[in-house]
Design an enzyme around this catalytic site. Sequence first.
Site, PDB file in Angstrom:
ATOM      1  N   GLN A 205       7.154   6.868  16.933  1.00 24.56           N
ATOM      2  CA  GLN A 205       5.968   6.087  16.557  1.00 24.56           C
ATOM      3  C   GLN A 205       5.443   5.221  17.711  1.00 24.56           C
ATOM      4  OE1 GLN A 205       7.346   4.077  13.044  1.00 24.56           O
ATOM      5  NE2 GLN A 205       6.765   5.772  11.707  1.00 24.56           N
TER       6      GLN A 205
ATOM      7  N   THR B 142      -3.885   4.779  -1.250  1.00 19.79           N
ATOM      8  CA  THR B 142      -4.832   5.352  -0.287  1.00 19.79           C
ATOM      9  C   THR B 142      -5.507   6.602  -0.854  1.00 19.79           C
ATOM     10  OG1 THR B 142      -3.140   6.699   0.785  1.00 19.79           O
ATOM     11  CG2 THR B 142      -3.503   4.501   1.701  1.00 19.79           C
TER      12      THR B 142
ATOM     13  N   GLN C 238      -6.122  -3.538  10.020  1.00 23.24           N
ATOM     14  CA  GLN C 238      -5.307  -2.460  10.570  1.00 23.24           C
ATOM     15  C   GLN C 238      -3.973  -3.073  11.000  1.00 23.24           C
ATOM     16  OE1 GLN C 238      -4.164   0.372  10.741  1.00 23.24           O
ATOM     17  NE2 GLN C 238      -5.978   1.431  11.527  1.00 23.24           N
TER      18      GLN C 238
ATOM     19  N   LYS D 206       7.852   4.358   1.345  1.00 25.78           N
ATOM     20  CA  LYS D 206       9.298   4.238   1.633  1.00 25.78           C
ATOM     21  C   LYS D 206       9.700   2.778   1.404  1.00 25.78           C
ATOM     22  CE  LYS D 206      10.020   8.397   3.784  1.00 25.78           C
ATOM     23  NZ  LYS D 206       8.730   8.997   3.614  1.00 25.78           N
TER      24      LYS D 206
ATOM     25  N   GLU E 168       0.849  -1.204   0.000  1.00 22.43           N
ATOM     26  CA  GLU E 168       0.000   0.000   0.000  1.00 22.43           C
ATOM     27  C   GLU E 168       0.877   1.244   0.000  1.00 22.43           C
ATOM     28  OE1 GLU E 168      -3.360   0.173   2.785  1.00 22.43           O
ATOM     29  OE2 GLU E 168      -2.632   2.127   3.418  1.00 22.43           O
TER      30      GLU E 168
ATOM     31  N   GLY F  37     -13.472   6.202   5.911  1.00 21.81           N
ATOM     32  CA  GLY F  37     -12.616   7.381   6.053  1.00 21.81           C
ATOM     33  C   GLY F  37     -12.708   7.922   7.469  1.00 21.81           C
ATOM     34  N   ASP F  38     -11.715   8.727   7.818  1.00 19.12           N
ATOM     35  CA  ASP F  38     -11.678   9.272   9.176  1.00 19.12           C
ATOM     36  C   ASP F  38     -12.335  10.645   9.243  1.00 19.12           C
ATOM     37  OD1 ASP F  38     -10.543   7.295  10.813  1.00 19.12           O
ATOM     38  OD2 ASP F  38      -8.617   7.609   9.824  1.00 19.12           O
TER      39      ASP F  38
ATOM     40  N   LYS G 220     -20.379  -5.634   6.163  1.00 23.94           N
ATOM     41  CA  LYS G 220     -19.632  -5.264   4.947  1.00 23.94           C
ATOM     42  C   LYS G 220     -19.457  -6.484   4.051  1.00 23.94           C
ATOM     43  CE  LYS G 220     -16.184  -3.020   7.413  1.00 23.94           C
ATOM     44  NZ  LYS G 220     -15.101  -2.060   7.671  1.00 23.94           N
TER      45      LYS G 220
ATOM     46  N   TYR H 128     -10.374  -4.568  12.127  1.00 24.85           N
ATOM     47  CA  TYR H 128      -9.585  -4.026  13.246  1.00 24.85           C
ATOM     48  C   TYR H 128      -9.371  -5.072  14.326  1.00 24.85           C
ATOM     49  CZ  TYR H 128     -10.762   0.053  10.636  1.00 24.85           C
ATOM     50  OH  TYR H 128     -10.876   0.942   9.596  1.00 24.85           O
TER      51      TYR H 128
END
Length: 307
Positions: A235, A49, A199, A295, A18, A125-126, A188, A168
Amino acid sequence: MKIRDILKESRKPFPSLEIVPPMKGITNSQLIESVKPFMEFSPRYINVTCHRDEYEFRAEKNGTFSRHLVRNKVSEVAVCSAIMSAYDIDVVPHVICGGATADQIDNKLSDLKFLGIENIMALRGDCIVGEKRFVPEEGGYRYASELVEAICAFENGGDFFSIGVGGYPEKHFEAPNIETDIENLKKKVDAGADYIITQMFFDNKVFYDYVGRCRAAGIEVPVIPGLKPLTTARQVSLLPESFSIDIPLELTSEIRAAGDDREAVYRIGTDWCITQCKDLLAHGVPAVHFYTMGKAGNIVRILRECF
Ligand code: FAD
Protein backbone atom coordinates in the site's frame (compact mmCIF):
# COMPACT_ATOMS: atom_id res chain seq x y z
CA MET A 1 -31.57 10.56 12.29
CA LYS A 2 -29.95 13.03 9.93
CA ILE A 3 -26.14 13.27 10.15
CA ARG A 4 -26.38 17.07 10.29
CA ASP A 5 -28.46 16.70 13.49
CA ILE A 6 -26.07 14.08 14.92
CA LEU A 7 -23.20 16.51 14.28
CA LYS A 8 -25.10 19.37 15.92
CA GLU A 9 -26.19 17.39 18.95
CA SER A 10 -23.18 15.21 19.66
CA ARG A 11 -21.26 16.42 22.70
CA LYS A 12 -18.21 14.29 22.01
CA PRO A 13 -16.46 13.10 18.86
CA PHE A 14 -17.64 9.80 17.48
CA PRO A 15 -16.31 7.20 15.04
CA SER A 16 -17.78 7.22 11.56
CA LEU A 17 -17.36 3.94 9.68
CA GLU A 18 -17.34 3.20 5.98
CA ILE A 19 -17.72 -0.23 4.44
CA VAL A 20 -17.53 -1.47 0.86
CA PRO A 21 -20.39 -3.70 -0.35
CA PRO A 22 -19.26 -7.33 -0.45
CA MET A 23 -18.92 -9.40 -3.60
CA LYS A 24 -22.06 -11.14 -4.77
CA GLY A 25 -22.53 -14.59 -3.27
CA ILE A 26 -22.30 -13.50 0.34
CA THR A 27 -25.44 -14.17 2.37
CA ASN A 28 -27.36 -11.57 4.36
CA SER A 29 -26.27 -13.18 7.64
CA GLN A 30 -22.59 -13.24 6.57
CA LEU A 31 -22.81 -9.52 5.86
CA ILE A 32 -24.43 -8.84 9.21
CA GLU A 33 -21.73 -10.90 10.99
CA SER A 34 -19.00 -8.93 9.19
CA VAL A 35 -20.17 -5.61 10.65
CA LYS A 36 -21.01 -7.02 14.10
CA PRO A 37 -17.54 -6.27 15.62
CA PHE A 38 -18.17 -2.54 15.01
CA MET A 39 -21.36 -2.63 17.07
CA GLU A 40 -19.28 -2.81 20.28
CA PHE A 41 -18.73 0.94 19.73
CA SER A 42 -22.40 1.83 19.12
CA PRO A 43 -21.62 3.68 15.88
CA ARG A 44 -24.17 6.36 15.00
CA TYR A 45 -24.18 5.31 11.36
CA ILE A 46 -22.37 3.31 8.70
CA ASN A 47 -21.45 4.63 5.26
CA VAL A 48 -21.76 2.20 2.38
CA THR A 49 -19.79 2.93 -0.80
CA CYS A 50 -21.32 2.83 -4.25
CA HIS A 51 -19.64 1.24 -7.25
CA ARG A 52 -20.32 2.00 -10.81
CA ASP A 53 -21.72 -0.68 -13.08
CA GLU A 54 -19.26 -1.82 -15.69
CA TYR A 55 -19.98 -3.36 -19.06
CA GLU A 56 -18.14 -6.04 -20.97
CA PHE A 57 -18.37 -7.00 -24.60
CA ARG A 58 -18.79 -10.69 -25.43
CA ALA A 59 -18.17 -12.17 -28.86
CA GLU A 60 -21.25 -13.79 -30.41
CA LYS A 61 -21.21 -16.78 -32.78
CA ASN A 62 -22.29 -14.55 -35.70
CA GLY A 63 -19.14 -12.41 -35.33
CA THR A 64 -20.84 -9.50 -33.58
CA PHE A 65 -20.28 -8.35 -30.00
CA SER A 66 -22.97 -7.93 -27.36
CA ARG A 67 -22.76 -5.60 -24.36
CA HIS A 68 -23.35 -7.09 -20.91
CA LEU A 69 -23.78 -5.43 -17.55
CA VAL A 70 -21.21 -6.68 -15.03
CA ARG A 71 -22.05 -6.10 -11.40
CA ASN A 72 -19.78 -8.02 -9.04
CA LYS A 73 -20.87 -6.45 -5.77
CA VAL A 74 -24.10 -6.44 -3.82
CA SER A 75 -25.71 -3.01 -4.30
CA GLU A 76 -25.23 -0.34 -1.64
CA VAL A 77 -29.01 -0.03 -1.24
CA ALA A 78 -29.34 -3.76 -0.48
CA VAL A 79 -26.45 -3.58 2.01
CA CYS A 80 -27.97 -0.52 3.73
CA SER A 81 -31.32 -2.20 3.96
CA ALA A 82 -29.79 -5.37 5.49
CA ILE A 83 -27.83 -3.36 8.08
CA MET A 84 -30.88 -1.30 9.05
CA SER A 85 -32.97 -4.43 9.54
CA ALA A 86 -30.36 -6.08 11.74
CA TYR A 87 -29.17 -3.16 13.87
CA ASP A 88 -30.70 0.00 15.24
CA ILE A 89 -28.38 2.23 13.27
CA ASP A 90 -28.51 4.83 10.50
CA VAL A 91 -26.90 4.19 7.16
CA VAL A 92 -25.35 6.54 4.63
CA PRO A 93 -25.39 5.14 1.10
CA HIS A 94 -22.98 6.81 -1.30
CA VAL A 95 -24.62 8.06 -4.49
CA ILE A 96 -22.43 8.78 -7.50
CA CYS A 97 -22.98 10.74 -10.72
CA GLY A 98 -20.99 8.23 -12.81
CA GLY A 99 -23.01 5.95 -15.07
CA ALA A 100 -26.40 7.38 -14.15
CA THR A 101 -28.84 9.77 -15.78
CA ALA A 102 -30.67 12.36 -13.70
CA ASP A 103 -33.83 10.22 -13.91
CA GLN A 104 -32.01 7.13 -12.66
CA ILE A 105 -30.65 9.13 -9.74
CA ASP A 106 -34.14 10.43 -8.95
CA ASN A 107 -35.40 6.83 -8.91
CA LYS A 108 -32.63 5.87 -6.50
CA LEU A 109 -33.56 8.80 -4.24
CA SER A 110 -37.18 7.55 -4.28
CA ASP A 111 -36.01 4.09 -3.18
CA LEU A 112 -33.89 5.57 -0.39
CA LYS A 113 -36.78 7.70 0.83
CA PHE A 114 -39.09 4.66 0.68
CA LEU A 115 -36.64 2.77 2.92
CA GLY A 116 -36.53 5.71 5.37
CA ILE A 117 -32.87 6.44 4.58
CA GLU A 118 -32.40 10.17 5.12
CA ASN A 119 -28.63 10.46 4.64
CA ILE A 120 -26.59 10.47 1.45
CA MET A 121 -22.91 10.89 0.64
CA ALA A 122 -22.93 12.65 -2.76
CA LEU A 123 -19.95 12.02 -5.05
CA ARG A 124 -19.01 12.29 -8.65
CA GLY A 125 -17.37 8.86 -8.79
CA ASP A 126 -14.20 7.90 -10.59
CA CYS A 127 -13.51 7.15 -14.23
CA ILE A 128 -14.16 3.66 -15.47
CA VAL A 129 -11.34 1.47 -16.75
CA GLY A 130 -10.15 2.81 -20.08
CA GLU A 131 -11.32 6.39 -19.46
CA LYS A 132 -8.69 9.08 -18.90
CA ARG A 133 -11.17 11.69 -17.74
CA PHE A 134 -14.53 11.34 -16.09
CA VAL A 135 -17.28 11.30 -18.71
CA PRO A 136 -20.76 12.01 -17.38
CA GLU A 137 -23.68 9.93 -18.62
CA GLU A 138 -25.77 11.74 -21.23
CA GLY A 139 -28.46 13.47 -19.20
CA GLY A 140 -26.46 12.94 -16.01
CA TYR A 141 -24.28 15.12 -13.78
CA ARG A 142 -20.70 16.23 -14.41
CA TYR A 143 -19.84 17.39 -10.88
CA ALA A 144 -20.87 16.36 -7.39
CA SER A 145 -22.17 19.92 -6.83
CA GLU A 146 -24.83 19.27 -9.51
CA LEU A 147 -25.78 16.05 -7.73
CA VAL A 148 -26.09 17.91 -4.42
CA GLU A 149 -28.37 20.46 -6.13
CA ALA A 150 -30.49 17.62 -7.54
CA ILE A 151 -30.78 15.92 -4.14
CA CYS A 152 -31.85 19.20 -2.56
CA ALA A 153 -34.39 19.78 -5.33
CA PHE A 154 -35.74 16.21 -5.12
CA GLU A 155 -39.53 16.18 -4.74
CA ASN A 156 -39.79 19.94 -4.93
CA GLY A 157 -36.98 20.86 -2.63
CA GLY A 158 -37.94 18.90 0.47
CA ASP A 159 -35.45 18.79 3.29
CA PHE A 160 -35.50 15.03 3.55
CA PHE A 161 -31.83 14.16 3.01
CA SER A 162 -28.76 15.25 4.94
CA ILE A 163 -25.87 15.36 2.47
CA GLY A 164 -22.15 14.71 2.93
CA VAL A 165 -19.52 15.43 0.25
CA GLY A 166 -15.86 14.53 -0.30
CA GLY A 167 -12.90 16.86 0.33
CA TYR A 168 -9.23 16.42 -0.56
CA PRO A 169 -6.62 17.78 1.88
CA GLU A 170 -3.92 17.00 -0.70
CA LYS A 171 -6.07 18.31 -3.58
CA HIS A 172 -8.20 16.26 -5.95
CA PHE A 173 -5.85 14.89 -8.59
CA GLU A 174 -7.65 16.67 -11.45
CA ALA A 175 -7.69 20.11 -9.83
CA PRO A 176 -5.00 22.52 -11.05
CA ASN A 177 -4.28 23.71 -7.49
CA ILE A 178 -5.65 23.44 -3.96
CA GLU A 179 -7.24 26.91 -4.11
CA THR A 180 -9.37 25.98 -7.13
CA ASP A 181 -10.26 22.66 -5.57
CA ILE A 182 -11.49 24.43 -2.44
CA GLU A 183 -13.51 26.89 -4.57
CA ASN A 184 -15.15 23.83 -6.11
CA LEU A 185 -15.69 22.30 -2.68
CA LYS A 186 -17.48 25.49 -1.68
CA LYS A 187 -19.86 25.03 -4.63
CA LYS A 188 -20.94 21.71 -3.08
CA VAL A 189 -21.50 23.32 0.30
CA ASP A 190 -23.35 26.28 -1.24
CA ALA A 191 -25.50 23.79 -3.14
CA GLY A 192 -26.63 22.27 0.16
CA ALA A 193 -24.02 19.86 1.56
CA ASP A 194 -24.12 19.64 5.36
CA TYR A 195 -20.63 18.31 6.03
CA ILE A 196 -17.40 17.17 4.36
CA ILE A 197 -15.54 13.89 4.78
CA THR A 198 -11.96 13.97 3.64
CA GLN A 199 -9.91 11.64 1.57
CA MET A 200 -7.47 9.60 3.68
CA PHE A 201 -4.26 11.33 4.75
CA PHE A 202 -1.30 10.19 6.85
CA ASP A 203 0.03 13.52 8.08
CA ASN A 204 -2.36 15.45 10.33
CA LYS A 205 -0.70 18.75 9.53
CA VAL A 206 -2.07 18.42 6.01
CA PHE A 207 -5.59 18.12 7.48
CA TYR A 208 -5.24 21.08 9.84
CA ASP A 209 -3.94 23.26 6.98
CA TYR A 210 -6.85 22.14 4.83
CA VAL A 211 -9.47 23.00 7.44
CA GLY A 212 -7.81 26.41 7.81
CA ARG A 213 -8.03 26.97 4.05
CA CYS A 214 -11.68 25.85 3.99
CA ARG A 215 -12.57 28.28 6.79
CA ALA A 216 -10.69 31.10 5.06
CA ALA A 217 -12.70 30.35 1.90
CA GLY A 218 -15.96 30.72 3.86
CA ILE A 219 -16.74 27.00 4.23
CA GLU A 220 -18.27 26.64 7.67
CA VAL A 221 -19.71 23.11 7.72
CA PRO A 222 -18.01 20.35 9.77
CA VAL A 223 -14.97 18.74 8.14
CA ILE A 224 -14.60 15.11 9.22
CA PRO A 225 -11.10 13.65 8.77
CA GLY A 226 -10.88 10.32 6.92
CA LEU A 227 -8.32 7.75 8.12
CA LYS A 228 -7.21 4.44 6.75
CA PRO A 229 -4.71 2.27 8.59
CA LEU A 230 -2.04 0.83 6.31
CA THR A 231 -2.21 -2.95 6.34
CA THR A 232 0.36 -4.12 3.80
CA ALA A 233 3.76 -2.94 2.56
CA ARG A 234 2.37 -2.79 -0.99
CA GLN A 235 0.00 0.00 0.00
CA VAL A 236 2.98 2.32 0.42
CA SER A 237 3.10 2.54 -3.39
CA LEU A 238 -0.53 1.64 -4.18
CA LEU A 239 -2.29 4.31 -2.11
CA PRO A 240 -0.33 7.30 -3.48
CA GLU A 241 -0.90 5.94 -7.00
CA SER A 242 -4.64 5.38 -6.54
CA PHE A 243 -5.54 8.36 -4.37
CA SER A 244 -2.87 11.00 -5.15
CA ILE A 245 -1.81 11.25 -1.53
CA ASP A 246 1.57 11.38 0.21
CA ILE A 247 2.80 8.93 2.79
CA PRO A 248 5.31 10.52 5.20
CA LEU A 249 8.92 9.36 5.06
CA GLU A 250 8.85 8.33 8.73
CA LEU A 251 6.01 5.86 8.07
CA THR A 252 7.48 4.48 4.84
CA SER A 253 10.87 4.03 6.53
CA GLU A 254 9.31 2.09 9.42
CA ILE A 255 7.45 -0.12 6.98
CA ARG A 256 10.52 -0.70 4.85
CA ALA A 257 12.48 -1.64 7.96
CA ALA A 258 9.86 -4.29 8.78
CA GLY A 259 10.75 -6.06 5.50
CA ASP A 260 8.73 -9.22 4.92
CA ASP A 261 7.27 -9.29 8.40
CA ARG A 262 3.58 -8.82 7.54
CA GLU A 263 2.44 -8.75 11.15
CA ALA A 264 4.92 -5.98 11.93
CA VAL A 265 3.72 -3.94 8.93
CA TYR A 266 0.10 -4.37 10.05
CA ARG A 267 1.04 -3.29 13.57
CA ILE A 268 2.97 -0.25 12.32
CA GLY A 269 0.01 0.83 10.16
CA THR A 270 -2.43 0.40 13.04
CA ASP A 271 -0.20 2.24 15.54
CA TRP A 272 0.30 5.13 13.11
CA CYS A 273 -3.47 5.43 12.71
CA ILE A 274 -3.97 5.37 16.51
CA THR A 275 -1.47 8.22 16.89
CA GLN A 276 -3.18 10.20 14.13
CA CYS A 277 -6.62 9.59 15.61
CA LYS A 278 -5.63 10.60 19.15
CA ASP A 279 -4.06 13.80 17.85
CA LEU A 280 -7.16 14.64 15.77
CA LEU A 281 -9.40 14.09 18.80
CA ALA A 282 -7.13 16.31 20.89
CA HIS A 283 -7.58 19.00 18.20
CA GLY A 284 -11.37 18.86 18.62
CA VAL A 285 -12.56 17.20 15.40
CA PRO A 286 -16.30 16.40 15.45
CA ALA A 287 -15.82 12.77 14.31
CA VAL A 288 -13.22 10.54 12.70
CA HIS A 289 -14.18 8.60 9.58
CA PHE A 290 -12.55 5.21 9.04
CA TYR A 291 -12.17 3.55 5.68
CA THR A 292 -12.60 0.04 7.08
CA MET A 293 -12.69 -1.87 3.78
CA GLY A 294 -15.02 -4.21 5.70
CA LYS A 295 -12.08 -5.53 7.79
CA ALA A 296 -12.71 -5.14 11.49
CA GLY A 297 -9.47 -6.32 13.21
CA ASN A 298 -7.32 -3.18 13.05
CA ILE A 299 -10.29 -0.79 13.26
CA VAL A 300 -11.57 -2.43 16.45
CA ARG A 301 -8.13 -2.00 18.04
CA ILE A 302 -7.99 1.65 16.98
CA LEU A 303 -11.51 2.37 18.27
CA ARG A 304 -10.76 0.64 21.61
CA GLU A 305 -7.68 2.81 22.08
CA CYS A 306 -9.19 6.09 20.93
CA PHE A 307 -12.91 6.27 21.77
P1 FAD B 1 -16.30 16.69 -7.54
O1 FAD B 1 -16.57 17.46 -6.31
O2 FAD B 1 -17.27 16.81 -8.66
O3 FAD B 1 -14.85 17.15 -8.05
C1 FAD B 1 -14.19 16.43 -9.09
C2 FAD B 1 -13.16 17.35 -9.74
O4 FAD B 1 -13.81 18.36 -10.48
C3 FAD B 1 -12.26 18.07 -8.75
O5 FAD B 1 -10.99 18.21 -9.32
C4 FAD B 1 -12.91 19.44 -8.60
O6 FAD B 1 -11.97 20.45 -8.24
C5 FAD B 1 -13.46 19.65 -10.00
N1 FAD B 1 -14.69 20.44 -10.02
C6 FAD B 1 -15.76 20.33 -9.21
N2 FAD B 1 -16.73 21.21 -9.58
C7 FAD B 1 -16.25 21.88 -10.63
C8 FAD B 1 -16.76 22.91 -11.48
N3 FAD B 1 -17.98 23.41 -11.28
N4 FAD B 1 -15.98 23.37 -12.51
C9 FAD B 1 -14.75 22.85 -12.73
N5 FAD B 1 -14.21 21.87 -11.96
C10 FAD B 1 -14.95 21.40 -10.94
N6 FAD B 1 -16.00 7.01 -5.43
C11 FAD B 1 -16.89 6.07 -5.80
O7 FAD B 1 -16.95 5.72 -6.97
N7 FAD B 1 -17.73 5.50 -4.87
C12 FAD B 1 -17.72 5.86 -3.57
O8 FAD B 1 -18.50 5.32 -2.79
C13 FAD B 1 -16.79 6.85 -3.15
N8 FAD B 1 -16.74 7.24 -1.86
C14 FAD B 1 -15.90 8.28 -1.50
C15 FAD B 1 -15.93 8.76 -0.19
C16 FAD B 1 -15.12 9.84 0.20
C17 FAD B 1 -15.18 10.34 1.61
C18 FAD B 1 -14.25 10.45 -0.76
C19 FAD B 1 -13.37 11.61 -0.36
C20 FAD B 1 -14.21 9.96 -2.06
C21 FAD B 1 -15.03 8.90 -2.45
N9 FAD B 1 -15.04 8.40 -3.76
C22 FAD B 1 -15.94 7.42 -4.13
C23 FAD B 1 -14.08 8.90 -4.75
C24 FAD B 1 -14.63 10.07 -5.59
O9 FAD B 1 -15.74 9.66 -6.35
C25 FAD B 1 -13.51 10.52 -6.51
O10 FAD B 1 -12.47 11.09 -5.77
C26 FAD B 1 -13.90 11.43 -7.67
O11 FAD B 1 -12.80 11.51 -8.57
C27 FAD B 1 -14.28 12.86 -7.28
O12 FAD B 1 -15.47 12.88 -6.62
P2 FAD B 1 -16.03 14.24 -5.96
O13 FAD B 1 -17.38 13.95 -5.48
O14 FAD B 1 -15.05 14.77 -5.00
O15 FAD B 1 -16.09 15.15 -7.28
